[in-house]
Design a protein around this motif. Structure first.
Motif, PDB file in Angstrom:
ATOM      1  N   UNK A  93     -39.327 -18.567  14.739  1.00 58.17           N
ATOM      2  CA  UNK A  93     -39.415 -17.857  16.062  1.00 58.17           C
ATOM      3  C   UNK A  93     -37.909 -17.779  16.715  1.00 58.17           C
ATOM      4  N   UNK A  94     -37.826 -17.659  17.916  1.00 57.78           N
ATOM      5  CA  UNK A  94     -36.466 -17.836  18.530  1.00 57.78           C
ATOM      6  C   UNK A  94     -35.970 -19.271  19.171  1.00 57.78           C
ATOM      7  N   UNK A  95     -34.611 -18.987  19.119  1.00 64.63           N
ATOM      8  CA  UNK A  95     -34.264 -20.381  19.419  1.00 64.63           C
ATOM      9  C   UNK A  95     -33.119 -20.043  20.588  1.00 64.63           C
ATOM     10  N   UNK A  96     -33.613 -20.817  22.019  1.00 68.04           N
ATOM     11  CA  UNK A  96     -32.665 -20.575  23.084  1.00 68.04           C
ATOM     12  C   UNK A  96     -31.732 -21.883  23.144  1.00 68.04           C
ATOM     13  N   UNK A  97     -30.320 -21.488  23.121  1.00 66.71           N
ATOM     14  CA  UNK A  97     -29.410 -22.586  23.002  1.00 66.71           C
ATOM     15  C   UNK A  97     -28.836 -22.623  24.524  1.00 66.71           C
ATOM     16  N   UNK A  98     -28.946 -24.015  25.127  1.00 68.15           N
ATOM     17  CA  UNK A  98     -28.599 -24.027  26.412  1.00 68.15           C
ATOM     18  C   UNK A  98     -27.365 -24.922  26.512  1.00 68.15           C
ATOM     19  N   UNK A  99     -26.083 -25.138  27.087  1.00 69.68           N
ATOM     20  CA  UNK A  99     -25.481 -26.487  27.423  1.00 69.68           C
ATOM     21  C   UNK A  99     -26.199 -27.104  28.261  1.00 69.68           C
ATOM     22  N   UNK A 100     -25.944 -28.518  28.154  1.00 65.15           N
ATOM     23  CA  UNK A 100     -26.692 -29.457  29.075  1.00 65.15           C
ATOM     24  C   UNK A 100     -25.715 -29.774  30.375  1.00 65.15           C
ATOM     25  N   UNK A 101     -24.749 -28.838  30.717  1.00 61.89           N
ATOM     26  CA  UNK A 101     -23.920 -28.957  31.852  1.00 61.89           C
ATOM     27  C   UNK A 101     -24.198 -27.813  32.752  1.00 61.89           C
ATOM     28  N   UNK A 102     -25.145 -27.090  32.680  1.00 63.09           N
ATOM     29  CA  UNK A 102     -25.267 -26.015  33.520  1.00 63.09           C
ATOM     30  C   UNK A 102     -26.537 -26.128  34.676  1.00 63.09           C
ATOM     31  N   UNK A 103     -26.354 -27.088  35.574  1.00 62.24           N
ATOM     32  CA  UNK A 103     -27.636 -27.418  36.454  1.00 62.24           C
ATOM     33  C   UNK A 103     -28.041 -26.514  37.218  1.00 62.24           C
ATOM     34  N   UNK A 104     -27.351 -25.471  37.395  1.00 61.76           N
ATOM     35  CA  UNK A 104     -27.885 -24.340  38.363  1.00 61.76           C
ATOM     36  C   UNK A 104     -28.518 -23.472  37.604  1.00 61.76           C
ATOM     37  N   UNK A 105     -28.763 -23.138  36.247  1.00 68.69           N
ATOM     38  CA  UNK A 105     -29.652 -22.186  35.599  1.00 68.69           C
ATOM     39  C   UNK A 105     -31.037 -22.331  36.248  1.00 68.69           C
ATOM     40  N   UNK A 106     -31.636 -21.083  36.396  1.00 73.36           N
ATOM     41  CA  UNK A 106     -32.807 -21.273  37.005  1.00 73.36           C
ATOM     42  C   UNK A 106     -33.846 -20.838  35.881  1.00 73.36           C
ATOM     43  N   UNK A 107     -35.126 -21.107  36.119  1.00 75.28           N
ATOM     44  CA  UNK A 107     -36.401 -20.723  35.264  1.00 75.28           C
ATOM     45  C   UNK A 107     -36.412 -19.154  35.229  1.00 75.28           C
ATOM     46  N   UNK A 108     -36.327 -18.671  36.551  1.00 70.19           N
ATOM     47  CA  UNK A 108     -36.595 -17.054  36.483  1.00 70.19           C
ATOM     48  C   UNK A 108     -35.427 -16.476  35.757  1.00 70.19           C
ATOM     49  N   UNK A 109     -34.142 -17.062  35.788  1.00 73.51           N
ATOM     50  CA  UNK A 109     -33.198 -16.215  35.013  1.00 73.51           C
ATOM     51  C   UNK A 109     -33.575 -16.350  33.330  1.00 73.51           C
ATOM     52  N   UNK A 222     -24.457 -20.232  35.966  1.00 73.13           N
ATOM     53  CA  UNK A 222     -24.098 -20.405  34.471  1.00 73.13           C
ATOM     54  C   UNK A 222     -22.810 -21.321  34.541  1.00 73.13           C
ATOM     55  N   UNK A 223     -22.406 -21.831  36.016  1.00 73.09           N
ATOM     56  CA  UNK A 223     -21.362 -22.736  36.167  1.00 73.09           C
ATOM     57  C   UNK A 223     -21.465 -23.933  35.156  1.00 73.09           C
ATOM     58  N   UNK A 224     -20.376 -24.245  34.317  1.00 69.97           N
ATOM     59  CA  UNK A 224     -20.521 -25.407  33.564  1.00 69.97           C
ATOM     60  C   UNK A 224     -19.638 -26.319  34.358  1.00 69.97           C
ATOM     61  N   UNK A 225     -19.683 -27.865  33.831  1.00 67.12           N
ATOM     62  CA  UNK A 225     -18.949 -28.775  34.572  1.00 67.12           C
ATOM     63  C   UNK A 225     -18.228 -29.677  33.711  1.00 67.12           C
ATOM     64  N   UNK A 226     -17.073 -29.773  34.016  1.00 66.48           N
ATOM     65  CA  UNK A 226     -15.885 -30.313  33.247  1.00 66.48           C
ATOM     66  C   UNK A 226     -15.139 -31.389  33.881  1.00 66.48           C
ATOM     67  N   UNK A 227     -15.080 -31.385  35.453  1.00 64.87           N
ATOM     68  CA  UNK A 227     -14.308 -32.158  36.083  1.00 64.87           C
ATOM     69  C   UNK A 227     -15.051 -32.882  37.167  1.00 64.87           C
TER      70      UNK A 227
END
Length: 456
Positions: A93-109, A222-227
């Protein structure tokens, strides 16, 4: 969604945060980064794999119910997906790849992204957004319409490409067999010596396969967090959104800038929250509650019409309807207050139940106690529950009156409608409708002061 598997990349070290813990273990909005991402991921598929590396055991303990892939060495995003090849080798099937540091990503998106991918019949798709300040991000170069031509890293971009404001989110959707085949063709011939997932996109485009670019309106998602600075910025944004959402549902928040409410908190309409309040965890607050300043409530339930006055700390506890607590009350470890209970200044209640109408208004400690209805607990009362080895219970039946500055030395039972005289140290059970006096008898020595002065 059927035939969809999710792969969350959570192996990275928080180097720029200067932390010994994995990046995804840091918290925003009351939960760790990985918990926020998982909440969105679970809404689209229960089939979730998490790639772990740094602090692997801590991550595994935090997020049960998913499958884990160990990435012993962290050599880029492509390498992280390579670590999961065995787990995905029989998946079509399909694979959705997600970074673990994007806490604002929504289910709707995520749902809209998956729908775009399927309807466009793409082999792979990339989630993108417009950025007013795209410095440092990979730029998305489109072929035509919704089709992607390439992703160009900032350091490799020409001046013309640097003018593009559409950026790569590092969120991808792939056909699994095609992804695994392409991973065998990527290399690490770059300055960092790492394997990049963007190279898979380049391979697919060069093979003339359809790669989609799905642009979302809200770049915040999609804001990632590094600092630590980015962590604080996202935390502020998340908490502000929570306040806005609650206010839209009928909650009055006097000062959202100083009110900290976790994402999982539920609050009923017509509740009023004063400045400098913290409400944490899975707290549920019913309608018409008033919470005054400098109070912290964590993983607790507050019943309708209750009032929590200034400076209270309420943790893992339950308050019924029309309860009054505080100021400066401390309720903890499964304290349970029935309807109309009143708990006042500097009263601490631990692992105890107070029946309806009971009052403890001043300077008391009630630990491991079961207290009935309409009991009056005077100022300075202590249930002495610990003997140096283990805890013991105190039982106070309905209608009892416990006089000021009394100690109830557990295990002990105070019967229904019984009285304990002020200043007593009670060691034995008190029968119903009895008066217990457990203090030294008062003696008056007339003329004592004069005689003492004569001796001096």
């Amino acid at each position: 969604m059927e035939n969809l598997r999710i792969l969350i990349l959570a192996a990275g070290k928080s180097t720029r945060m200067k932390s010994k813990y994995a990046k995804v273990l840091h918290r925003v909005g009351g939960s760790t980064l990985i918990e926020h991402v998982l909440r969105a991921a679970h809404s689209v598929s229960p089939d979730i794999f998490v790639v772990v590396g740094h602090s692997a055991e801590k991550v595994k303990a935090l997020v049960p119910g998913v499958k884990f892939v160990d990435q012993q060495e962290q050599l880029g995003t492509g390498h992280a997906v390579m670590a999961a090849r065995e787990s995905f080798s029989r998946f079509s099937g399909d694979v959705l790849v997600l970074p673990g540091d994007v806490p604002l990503i929504s289910a709707r998106t995520l749902e809209a992204f998956i729908k775009f991918h399927h309807e466009g019949e793409f082999t792979a798709s990339v989630l993108t957004a417009e950025s007013a300040n795209p410095h440092g991000y990979g730029r998305v170069v489109r072929r035509h319409g919704n089709e992607l031509n390439s992703i160009v890293e900032h350091r490799d971009a020409t001046p013309e490409i640097l003018k593009i404001s559409e950026i790569n989110s590092s969120i991808y959707l792939f056909n699994a067999p095609t992804l695994l085949e392409s991973l065998t063709k990527i290399g690490n011939n770059n300055a960092q010596g790492e394997y990049y997932l963007t190279d898979v996109i380049e391979i697919l485009v060069n093979q003339r396969l359809k790669v989609g670019a799905f642009k979302i309106a809200a770049i915040d998602e999609i804001l990632g967090i590094n600092t630590r600075q980015e962590l604080a910025a996202v935390d502020r944004l998340m908490r502000r959104r929570k306040c806005e959402s609650l206010m839209a549902e009928g909650v009055t928040i006097i000062d959202p800038d100083t009110t900290f409410i976790d994402a999982g908190v539920e609050i009923g309409a017509d509740t009023i929250i004063y400045p400098s309040v913290q409400i944490q965890g899975k707290t549920v607050i019913d309608e018409d509650v008033t919470i005054h300043s400098f109070t912290r409530i964590s993983n607790s339930r507050i019943g309708a019409g209750s009032v929590v006055l200034e400076g209270c700390v309420i943790v893992d506890s339950e308050l019924g309807e029309r309860v009054s607590a505080g100021p400066y009350a401390h309720l903890r470890m499964a304290a349970k207050l029935a309807d109309t209970v009143k708990v006042g200044n500097f009263v601490e209640i631990k692992n105890s139940t107070l029946g309806a109408g009971t009052k403890s208004m001043h300077l008391a400690y009630l630990g491991d106690a079961t207290i009935g209805k309409n009991v009056n607990v005077g100022a300075g009362v202590i249930t002495c529950n610990y003997d140096g080895v283990k805890k013991h219970p105190t039982i106070i039946e309905d209608g009892a009156f416990i006089g000021t500055d009394s100690q109830l030395i557990a295990p002990v039972r105070i019967g229904k409608d019984a009285y304990v005289a002020a200043g007593s140290s009670v060691t034995d059970d008190v029968p119903p409708e009895s008066l217990a006096i457990a203090r030294g008898r008062q003696a008056i020595k007339e003329g004592w002061v004069k005689r003492r002065k004569q001796k001096e």
